[in-house]
Design a protein around this motif. Structure first.
Motif, PDB file in Angstrom:
ATOM      1  N   PRO A 121     -22.359 -25.117 -20.535  1.00 49.97           N
ATOM      2  CA  PRO A 121     -22.102 -24.898 -22.140  1.00 49.97           C
ATOM      3  C   PRO A 121     -23.263 -25.887 -22.802  1.00 49.97           C
ATOM      4  CG  PRO A 121     -20.045 -26.436 -21.423  1.00 49.97           C
ATOM      5  CD  PRO A 121     -21.015 -26.138 -20.130  1.00 49.97           C
ATOM      6  N   SER A 122     -23.636 -25.599 -23.790  1.00 51.79           N
ATOM      7  CA  SER A 122     -24.759 -26.286 -24.605  1.00 51.79           C
ATOM      8  C   SER A 122     -23.758 -26.998 -25.640  1.00 51.79           C
ATOM      9  CB  SER A 122     -25.664 -25.339 -25.227  1.00 51.79           C
ATOM     10  OG  SER A 122     -26.500 -24.746 -24.297  1.00 51.79           O
ATOM     11  N   PRO A 123     -24.009 -28.056 -26.070  1.00 47.61           N
ATOM     12  CA  PRO A 123     -23.396 -28.930 -27.044  1.00 47.61           C
ATOM     13  C   PRO A 123     -23.874 -28.546 -28.085  1.00 47.61           C
ATOM     14  CG  PRO A 123     -24.750 -30.319 -25.884  1.00 47.61           C
ATOM     15  CD  PRO A 123     -24.800 -29.108 -25.294  1.00 47.61           C
ATOM     16  N   THR A 124     -23.593 -27.282 -28.617  1.00 50.95           N
ATOM     17  CA  THR A 124     -24.164 -26.877 -30.023  1.00 50.95           C
ATOM     18  C   THR A 124     -23.263 -26.628 -30.977  1.00 50.95           C
ATOM     19  OG1 THR A 124     -24.339 -24.474 -28.965  1.00 50.95           O
ATOM     20  CG2 THR A 124     -26.516 -26.081 -28.956  1.00 50.95           C
TER      21      THR A 124
ATOM     22  N   GLU B 136     -25.598 -28.440 -20.697  1.00 54.38           N
ATOM     23  CA  GLU B 136     -26.696 -27.940 -20.686  1.00 54.38           C
ATOM     24  C   GLU B 136     -27.555 -28.378 -22.061  1.00 54.38           C
ATOM     25  OE1 GLU B 136     -27.204 -24.138 -18.935  1.00 54.38           O
ATOM     26  OE2 GLU B 136     -26.482 -25.049 -17.188  1.00 54.38           O
ATOM     27  N   ASP B 137     -27.775 -29.648 -22.084  1.00 55.13           N
ATOM     28  CA  ASP B 137     -28.385 -30.322 -23.405  1.00 55.13           C
ATOM     29  C   ASP B 137     -29.835 -30.183 -23.205  1.00 55.13           C
ATOM     30  OD1 ASP B 137     -28.438 -32.112 -21.424  1.00 55.13           O
ATOM     31  OD2 ASP B 137     -27.357 -33.656 -22.617  1.00 55.13           O
ATOM     32  N   THR B 138     -30.680 -29.351 -22.919  1.00 53.34           N
ATOM     33  CA  THR B 138     -31.871 -29.246 -23.071  1.00 53.34           C
ATOM     34  C   THR B 138     -32.592 -29.064 -24.202  1.00 53.34           C
ATOM     35  OG1 THR B 138     -32.137 -27.168 -22.049  1.00 53.34           O
ATOM     36  CG2 THR B 138     -32.242 -29.178 -20.352  1.00 53.34           C
ATOM     37  N   ASP B 139     -31.801 -28.471 -25.266  1.00 55.07           N
ATOM     38  CA  ASP B 139     -32.509 -28.115 -26.492  1.00 55.07           C
ATOM     39  C   ASP B 139     -32.067 -29.110 -27.570  1.00 55.07           C
ATOM     40  OD1 ASP B 139     -33.622 -27.288 -28.450  1.00 55.07           O
ATOM     41  OD2 ASP B 139     -32.528 -25.369 -28.541  1.00 55.07           O
ATOM     42  N   ARG B 140     -32.694 -30.348 -27.591  1.00 54.67           N
ATOM     43  CA  ARG B 140     -31.931 -31.616 -28.335  1.00 54.67           C
ATOM     44  C   ARG B 140     -32.062 -31.143 -29.908  1.00 54.67           C
ATOM     45  NH1 ARG B 140     -36.249 -35.888 -27.080  1.00 54.67           N
ATOM     46  NH2 ARG B 140     -37.271 -33.951 -26.996  1.00 54.67           N
TER      47      ARG B 140
ATOM     48  N   ALA C  41     -19.454 -32.649 -29.620  1.00 53.44           N
ATOM     49  CA  ALA C  41     -19.260 -31.267 -29.172  1.00 53.44           C
ATOM     50  C   ALA C  41     -18.675 -31.481 -27.771  1.00 53.44           C
ATOM     51  CB  ALA C  41     -20.601 -30.711 -29.067  1.00 53.44           C
ATOM     52  N   ILE C  42     -18.992 -32.602 -26.981  1.00 56.72           N
ATOM     53  CA  ILE C  42     -18.412 -32.775 -25.678  1.00 56.72           C
ATOM     54  C   ILE C  42     -16.945 -33.241 -25.469  1.00 56.72           C
ATOM     55  CG2 ILE C  42     -18.545 -34.292 -23.538  1.00 56.72           C
ATOM     56  CD1 ILE C  42     -21.808 -34.383 -24.096  1.00 56.72           C
ATOM     57  N   GLU C  43     -16.357 -34.047 -26.745  1.00 60.73           N
ATOM     58  CA  GLU C  43     -15.133 -34.421 -26.736  1.00 60.73           C
ATOM     59  C   GLU C  43     -14.389 -33.102 -27.000  1.00 60.73           C
ATOM     60  OE1 GLU C  43     -17.711 -35.911 -28.216  1.00 60.73           O
ATOM     61  OE2 GLU C  43     -17.646 -37.658 -26.940  1.00 60.73           O
ATOM     62  N   GLN C  44     -14.772 -32.031 -27.803  1.00 61.86           N
ATOM     63  CA  GLN C  44     -14.226 -30.870 -28.274  1.00 61.86           C
ATOM     64  C   GLN C  44     -14.430 -30.036 -26.887  1.00 61.86           C
ATOM     65  OE1 GLN C  44     -16.460 -29.245 -31.489  1.00 61.86           O
ATOM     66  NE2 GLN C  44     -14.531 -27.979 -32.151  1.00 61.86           N
TER      67      GLN C  44
ATOM     68  N   ALA D 188     -25.223 -34.128 -17.088  1.00 59.14           N
ATOM     69  CA  ALA D 188     -25.728 -33.681 -18.243  1.00 59.14           C
ATOM     70  C   ALA D 188     -27.082 -33.587 -17.861  1.00 59.14           C
ATOM     71  CB  ALA D 188     -25.424 -34.516 -19.353  1.00 59.14           C
ATOM     72  N   GLN D 189     -27.730 -32.230 -18.278  1.00 59.21           N
ATOM     73  CA  GLN D 189     -28.915 -32.250 -17.888  1.00 59.21           C
ATOM     74  C   GLN D 189     -30.058 -33.456 -18.482  1.00 59.21           C
ATOM     75  OE1 GLN D 189     -29.480 -27.999 -18.809  1.00 59.21           O
ATOM     76  NE2 GLN D 189     -28.961 -27.280 -16.742  1.00 59.21           N
ATOM     77  N   SER D 190     -29.713 -33.758 -19.634  1.00 58.58           N
ATOM     78  CA  SER D 190     -30.599 -34.547 -20.411  1.00 58.58           C
ATOM     79  C   SER D 190     -30.869 -35.918 -19.414  1.00 58.58           C
ATOM     80  CB  SER D 190     -30.152 -35.317 -21.640  1.00 58.58           C
ATOM     81  OG  SER D 190     -28.857 -35.386 -21.401  1.00 58.58           O
TER      82      SER D 190
END
Length: 556
Positions: free
Chosen positions: A41-44, A74-78, A85-88, A114-116
């Motif tokens: 998932p993306s943390p968006t 997948e946090d490659t789109d900062r 979001a991650i806690e959620q 985490a990808q970052s």
RNA sequence: GCCCCGUUCGUCUAGUGGCCUAGGACGCUGGCCUUUCACGCCGGUAGCACGGGUUCGAAUCCCGUACGGGGUACCA
């Protein structure tokens, strides 16, 4: 092509070789057939119900096979990242019992997750690709690219960075050196195979079977531009590198990725890595006027996991519903069995199903009906702690009353009522047992009495008479007999049938008489057996509530 | 535009050439049970997107069309 030294100079001098990573993340020691799955998932923002759906399948496949389920952020789109979001994620996964075996809080030796934080890994592989001539720097600006797309559209050729449109694909070394020396921002592009144009990619999807697609011709970006660290990879590159290094065997993801499989396959091949297997699942949809569309994070509250948790749908009911969506075979089973049976990939539907809240509510009601009063009280309290603070106090102050109320037509009964479908419905369905949650009717003309269809005067008269004769009888049948007696005295027919046959001779039937009492005691035309409700309420409350119907004229 | 994936009752679906005058579940609805509200039980409603083939026979296979979804990004 640039020399090896020139390529290496583009990366940190201490950047490890790919062999280092290969050894650092060795093949997992698992039994044959063990599946290693992952969710990315993306943390968006809030987590999508589709994420839980996918996670559920990931968990099922891995646990069934004694494998491992990995969560990778997948946090490659900062630019799109959202705080917290991650806690959620963590909380939502825990609620539904789909917490990962491995992630940054439960490291398994294949992290960071985490990808970052995996920048150097991607760089090693990108450098390797460049050394092999399978990737190259590109200095095209977004303006140039946009302009080119317009021209391509005007000419009716496929848009993209390919063939003669791939301006830096075969640029001279001097031109490249010049841009590098000038400090022009650059990205790394993958050099699509020369024979890609016109050829087809074939692969097998675990859900859909054999699939075919035009081979990828685009020199897709694999490393984004950035003057300073981190220089992050695109999804395509990260997927290939991460899923290989994390030793993932089965990639379960949304069907929107099917079109990207050809480029993924090319990347695996160029890196000389073994392929993963794919299972592309159908997206969850929503009904809209004239059709359906994918559940949208922005537009649809029911796309969010928070919606379901907040409404108070018990996790087992949600899981049962979601499993039924995945494999319809499971929908027809009792909940316990449906949760125990495996989810089979080749039984997964290929068309996106509509999320049907009516069906979910039905399943949820069925599930809650199987719980004991104690269990309901406990679950309800847990829910209220988070979503209805003031309810907690009421529940805690009236525990005996609560259990007695929940016991009605539940304990020792073959078919418990299915009146509670979600925890948030509790106030509405059981609230009248508690003075703190109940508002007595305001005289005989109260709108809650309106559905009965009698004149306020008739309602008052009956309520007054019933109140005067009221005896707090413990036996439910005897209790109801007194209601019958008063009703008969005041012109109510003893049965609905009798009333229908001679309408003019009666004020109403026993049904109307009962409903007057029901609304008086509960505020609703729906409630469990009146005698039992009255017994739990106690004589004082019953009398007070009947007084409320009579109104100010005869306040007791 | 090009490419890919899809299309069975309102919804989720069963169905892989004859067992299908298409089965189940939810919803809606009629009735039974019942001194009241429910629960439960019995019944009803409604569907193979369209058009061509192949076949003795098609919801099932093939082709086309329509419609929906997705891709064609330095978003995932």
């Amino acid at each position: 092509m640039l020399s090896r030294d020139e390529i290496d100079a583009l990366f940190p001098a201490d950047l490890p070789e790919v062999e280092y990573w290969e050894q650092h993340y060795p093949p997992r020691e698992l039994a044959d057939g063990a599946e290693v799955t992952r969710l990315g998932p993306s943390p968006t923002g809030f987590i999508h119900i589709g994420g839980i759906y996918a996670a559920m399948i990931d968990v099922d496949r891995s646990r069934r096979t004694d494998g491992v389920y990995v969560l990778r952020i997948e946090d490659t789109d900062r630019a799109r990242e959202v705080e917290g979001a991650i806690e959620q994620f963590e909380r939502a996964f825990a609620y539904f019992g789909v917490s990962p075996d491995e992630d940054d809080v439960r490291p398994g030796g294949y992290g960071p997750y985490a990808q970052s934080a995996r920048e150097r890994i991607y760089h090693s592989y990108a450098r390797e690709l460049m050394r092999r001539g399978r990737a190259y720097p590109c200095f095209a600006t977004s303006e140039q690219l946009q302009e080119q797309t317009k021209v391509q559209q005007a000419q009716g050729v496929p848009s993209g960075y390919w063939g003669k449109w791939a301006m830096w694909r075969d640029a001279s070394d001097d031109d490249v050196r010049e841009q590098l020396a000038a400090g022009t921002p650059w990205v790394v592009r993958f050099r699509a195979p020369d024979d890609a144009i016109g050829s087809r990619a074939r692969f097998v999807d675990e859900i859909r079977g054999p699939l075919e697609h035009d081979a990828n011709r685009n020199d897709t970006v694999i490393l984004k531009s950035s003057a300073t660290s981190p220089r992050l990879p695109t999804y395509h590159f990260a997927h290939v590198v991460d899923d290989h290094l994390m030793r993932i065997t089965l990639v379960i993801r949304g069907e929107e990725w099917i079109s990207s499989v050809p480029v993924h396959l090319q990347l695996f091949e160029a890196l000389e890595l073994p392929q993963v297997r794919y299972a592309h699942i159908a997206p969850l949809m929503k009904q809209i006027p004239g059709g359906k569309r994918k559940l949208s994070k922005r537009k649809d509250p029911e796309a969010s996991v928070d919606f379901y948790v907040g409404e108070g749908f018990p996790a087992p009911a949600m899981l049962h519903y979601l499993r039924g969506l995945a494999n319809s075979r499971l929908a027809d089973m009792p909940l316990e069995r449906a949760l125990a049976e495996p989810i089979l990939l080749d039984e997964c539907g290929v068309a996106g199903p509509l999320v049907d809240l009516a069906k979910l509510r039905d399943i949820s009601g069925d599930h809650i009906a199987t719980l004991t009063g104690e269990q309901i009280a406990a679950e309800l309290r847990t829910w209220a702690l988070r979503f209805d603070e003031s309810l907690v106090a009421v529940l805690d102050d009236n525990r005996e009353l609560l259990l007695q109320a929940l016991a009605i037509e539940r304990d020792g009964v073959d078919n418990p009522r299915k009146d509670l479908r979600t925890w948030s419905e509790f106030r509405e369905v059981y609230g009248y047992f508690f003075d703190e949650l109940f508002t007595p009717v305001d005289g005989p003309a109260d709108e809650r009495l309106a559905p009965i269809g009698l004149e306020p005067d008739a309602i008052r008269t009956f309520a007054e008479a019933f109140r005067a004769a009221y005896q707090p009888l413990a036996d439910s049948a005897e209790w109801f007999d007194q209601l019958r007696a008063v009703a008969a005295e005041h012109g109510f027919a003893g049965s609905v049938k009798e009333f229908k046959q001679n309408r003019d001779q009666f004020v109403g039937s026993i049904r109307e008489a009962s409903q007057i009492v029901r609304v008086a005691l509960t505020g609703s035309t729906r409630s469990p057996d009146l005698g039992q409700v009255a017994a739990v309420l106690g004589a004082d409350r019953v009398l007070a509530r009947l007084d409320a119907v009579v109104g100010s004229r005869t306040t007791a």
